[in-house]
Write a protein that holds these residues in place. Structure first.
Motif, short mmCIF file in Angstrom:
data_model
loop_
_atom_site.label_atom_id
_atom_site.label_comp_id
_atom_site.label_asym_id
_atom_site.label_seq_id
_atom_site.Cartn_x
_atom_site.Cartn_y
_atom_site.Cartn_z
N ARG A 169 -18.08 6.00 -1.13
CA ARG A 169 -17.63 6.98 -0.13
C ARG A 169 -16.12 6.89 0.07
NH1 ARG A 169 -22.14 5.78 4.54
NH2 ARG A 169 -23.90 6.78 3.50
N CYS A 170 -15.63 5.68 0.16
CA CYS A 170 -14.20 5.46 0.37
C CYS A 170 -13.37 6.02 -0.79
CB CYS A 170 -13.94 3.97 0.55
SG CYS A 170 -12.21 3.50 0.76
N GLY A 230 -10.30 11.16 -3.22
CA GLY A 230 -10.25 12.05 -4.37
C GLY A 230 -10.47 11.33 -5.70
N LEU A 231 -11.05 10.15 -5.67
CA LEU A 231 -11.28 9.36 -6.88
C LEU A 231 -12.77 9.32 -7.20
CD1 LEU A 231 -8.91 6.42 -5.93
CD2 LEU A 231 -8.46 8.22 -7.59
N THR A 232 -13.06 9.25 -8.48
CA THR A 232 -14.45 9.14 -8.93
C THR A 232 -14.79 7.66 -9.08
OG1 THR A 232 -14.25 11.22 -10.12
CG2 THR A 232 -16.08 9.77 -10.75
N PRO A 233 -15.81 7.20 -8.36
CA PRO A 233 -16.19 5.79 -8.47
C PRO A 233 -16.54 5.42 -9.91
CG PRO A 233 -17.28 6.80 -6.59
CD PRO A 233 -16.65 7.91 -7.38
N PRO A 234 -16.10 4.25 -10.36
CA PRO A 234 -16.39 3.82 -11.74
C PRO A 234 -17.87 3.49 -11.92
CG PRO A 234 -15.31 2.06 -10.53
CD PRO A 234 -15.32 3.26 -9.63
N CYS A 290 -10.88 -0.21 -0.51
CA CYS A 290 -12.25 0.19 -0.18
C CYS A 290 -13.21 -0.98 -0.10
CB CYS A 290 -12.74 1.21 -1.22
SG CYS A 290 -11.84 2.78 -1.17
N LEU A 291 -13.02 -1.97 -0.93
CA LEU A 291 -13.90 -3.14 -0.89
C LEU A 291 -13.74 -3.88 0.43
CD1 LEU A 291 -16.02 -4.80 -2.35
CD2 LEU A 291 -14.16 -6.03 -3.49
N ALA A 292 -12.50 -4.06 0.88
CA ALA A 292 -12.25 -4.72 2.17
C ALA A 292 -12.83 -3.91 3.32
CB ALA A 292 -10.75 -4.94 2.36
N ALA A 293 -12.69 -2.59 3.25
CA ALA A 293 -13.25 -1.74 4.31
C ALA A 293 -14.77 -1.86 4.35
CB ALA A 293 -12.83 -0.29 4.08
N ALA A 294 -15.40 -1.92 3.19
CA ALA A 294 -16.86 -2.08 3.13
C ALA A 294 -17.26 -3.42 3.73
CB ALA A 294 -17.34 -1.96 1.69
N GLN A 295 -16.52 -4.47 3.43
CA GLN A 295 -16.83 -5.79 3.98
C GLN A 295 -16.65 -5.82 5.49
OE1 GLN A 295 -14.58 -8.52 1.54
NE2 GLN A 295 -16.21 -8.59 0.02
N ARG A 296 -15.63 -5.14 6.00
CA ARG A 296 -15.45 -5.07 7.46
C ARG A 296 -16.66 -4.39 8.10
NH1 ARG A 296 -10.27 -4.20 6.17
NH2 ARG A 296 -10.42 -1.93 6.15
N THR A 297 -17.12 -3.31 7.49
CA THR A 297 -18.29 -2.60 8.02
C THR A 297 -19.53 -3.47 7.97
OG1 THR A 297 -17.39 -0.46 7.36
CG2 THR A 297 -19.78 -0.57 7.69
N LEU A 298 -19.76 -4.13 6.84
CA LEU A 298 -20.99 -4.91 6.67
C LEU A 298 -21.00 -6.21 7.46
CD1 LEU A 298 -21.54 -4.40 2.85
CD2 LEU A 298 -22.72 -3.26 4.74
#
Length: 162
Positions: free
Chosen positions: A35-36, A41-45, A89-97
């Protein structure tokens, strides 16, 4: 870096069966990072995807992992520094989780390196675990928080059996 993330669990969707706690957290982290990246505007790998240009790979890596300098740092028992970014984005996901990114970084780094610390200190793993009892307790607490949050994220993303 992107290939490493993809090899460690980058899949479009987990199989429609009950997920293990580790897989539940990984799947939720994937949803959040996707999502991040998409918001930017990026396509996730994804594994098996056609190679991207070097510039595009760098944009994705910067968005996913953050840009220097690393804001979090911890020195392991053997003197090796471990660093992480609080942007990306990985850090943001970890903050959320996990709720507390800095504390999760600290305790997960210690817990993930208990065996190497035992080897370095020439002592038993059980002795090192006793030494890091508080970190292990906090790791379990934060992981439990992440598991609860992950289930909500996956339900919201249309995943079943979580």
């Amino acid at each position: 870096m992107i290939a490493l993330l993809c090899q460690s669990g980058c899949t479009s969707r987990p199989a429609p069966h009950s997920l293990s706690p580790d897989d539940t957290i990984k799947a939720a982290q994937q949803v959040l990072t996707d999502r991040c990246l998409t918001r930017q505007g990026l396509t996730p790998p994804r594994p098996g995807q056609r190679p991207r240009s070097s510039a595009q790979q760098q944009r994705i890596a910067d968005a996913l992992f953050g840009r220097p300098p690393a804001e979090l740092s911890l020195i392991l028992a053997n003197g090796v520094p471990v660093r992480a970014h609080t942007d990306g984005c990985l850090a943001a996901a970890q903050r959320t989780l996990y709720g507390d990114e800095k504390r999760w970084f600290e305790v997960s780094t210690v817990v993930n390196n208990l065996k190497s610390e035992a080897t370095y200190r020439k002592t038993s793993l059980s002795a090192v675990r006793v030494r890091h009892h508080s970190e292990l307790t906090e790791w379990r607490r934060l992981r439990s928080h992440a598991l609860d949050t992950s289930a909500r994220v996956l339900r919201g993303a249309g995943h079943r059996d979580t």
